[in-house]
Design a protein around this motif. Structure first.
Motif: not given
Length: 335
Positions: A42-64
């Motif tokens: 299943r392809r991710r939605t725009t909102t899902e990508f935003d949420n994933l980037i939010y989680e990665a940025g918050n955790s300091g995983d900028f490679e993600a």
């Protein structure tokens, strides 16, 4: 004939038929059904990508963060105003921004990289970090990442909204130093700011500069001019600008009508306000709902019940949607 009948009779037996075709015993035939192909992921939605980037940025995983910025564009899930929402005015702001400056040049070349920068610049402007936004502008210029007038729009918009006109013109000089020309949208930010303040002289100067560069105004240019005329108490001039828009075939924003309606009520031109909304009625249902509803609400607030009833009856006849408060007023006063 008996031999033929025997063959047909035996052929109805599946074992005989398979043996006849394959030349093998039925016991050697694989009767397991072929497994269906697996479903594509299943392809991710725009909102899902935003949420994933939010989680990665918050955790300091900028490679993600970098990988997700690349992947989302490949999947046609483009960046939004929420993409860099993890970047806030907190203690981690400075380090997060530096990490982003490190990974953005490593995103895919072209649209992906340029749009990531532009989205981040817009986020910084929302946070009031204009200086940092200009640092990113310089990063883009040094890296040749595709600076354009659109890249500067969030900065000019943020500054002109706060009436920081001199700072905004200095940003224009930065644009020109990078060979990025002004466009109509950029000029509109200045024009809207001056018109909102009712500064007709400065608005005229902006128009002169636009015309000097051979630019023609668009819908938002005229919207600003209508706003300026209304702020100056010149309703007749605002109406003339509206007529010119119609003559030139430019679409009129709902907000442009709202400027005129608001000024008419402010000046006490109640009957004229009713005439104005009725003159445009029947062309655009949404415009009718917005304009008539706005006028009726303002009239009720000023206790101009006679004119308000006229507008609400017209809305009812046309089957237009009313807000809860207007509907209650109509049912009590007009039925």
């Amino acid at each position: 004939m008996s031999l033929l009948r025997r063959y047909v009779k035996e052929a109805t037996n599946s074992s005989f038929l398979l043996q006849s075709i394959s030349g093998r015993s039925i016991s050697t035939v694989n009767t397991n059904p072929i497994a269906p192909p697996p479903h594509p992921p299943r392809r991710r939605t725009t909102t899902e990508f935003d949420n994933l980037i939010y989680e990665a940025g918050n955790s300091g995983d900028f490679e993600a963060v970098r990988r997700l910025l690349n992947t989302r564009v490949v999947n046609a899930c483009f960046n939004t105003t929420a993409t860099f929402k993890f970047l806030t005015n907190t203690a981690s702001y400075a380090s997060s921004l530096e990490d982003l400056r490190r990974v953005l040049p490593q995103t895919d070349v072209g649209y992906t990289r340029r749009h990531a920068y532009e989205t981040l610049i817009a986020r910084l402007c929302k946070l009031g970090r204009i200086v940092d936004a200009l640092v990113l502008i310089n990063d883009m210029a040094v890296g040749r990442f595709g600076l354009s007038s659109c890249t500067f729009h969030p900065i000019l918009n943020a500054l002109t909204k706060k009436s920081k006109i001199e700072e905004a013109w200095r940003v224009v000089e930065v644009m020109r130093s990078h060979a990025v020309p002004m466009d109509v949208t950029a000029y509109n930010y200045f024009l809207t700011s001056h018109c909102y303040d009712g500064d007709v002289a400065e608005a005229s100067e902006v128009l002169r500069k636009m015309e000097g560069e051979g630019m023609e105004g668009d819908t938002r240019t005229y919207d600003a001019l209508v706003l300026g005329a209304c702020k100056s108490g010149k309703v007749e001039a605002a109406m003339a600008i509206l007529r010119r828009m119609e003559e030139e075939g430019l679409p009129v924003l709902y907000a442009t009508h709202a400027h005129v309606i608001g000024e008419m009520v402010e000046c006490g031109y109640y009957a004229q306000g009713v005439e104005f909304v009725l003159a445009y009625a029947g062309k655009d249902q949404r415009l009718d709902e917005e304009s008539m509803g706005s006028l009726a609400s303002k009239l009720v607030k000023r206790k101009r019940f006679k004119e308000a009833k006229l507008v609400l009856k017209e809305m009812s006849v046309r089957g237009l949607r009313m807000g809860t408060a207007l509907r209650e007023f109509y049912e009590k006063q007009c039925d």
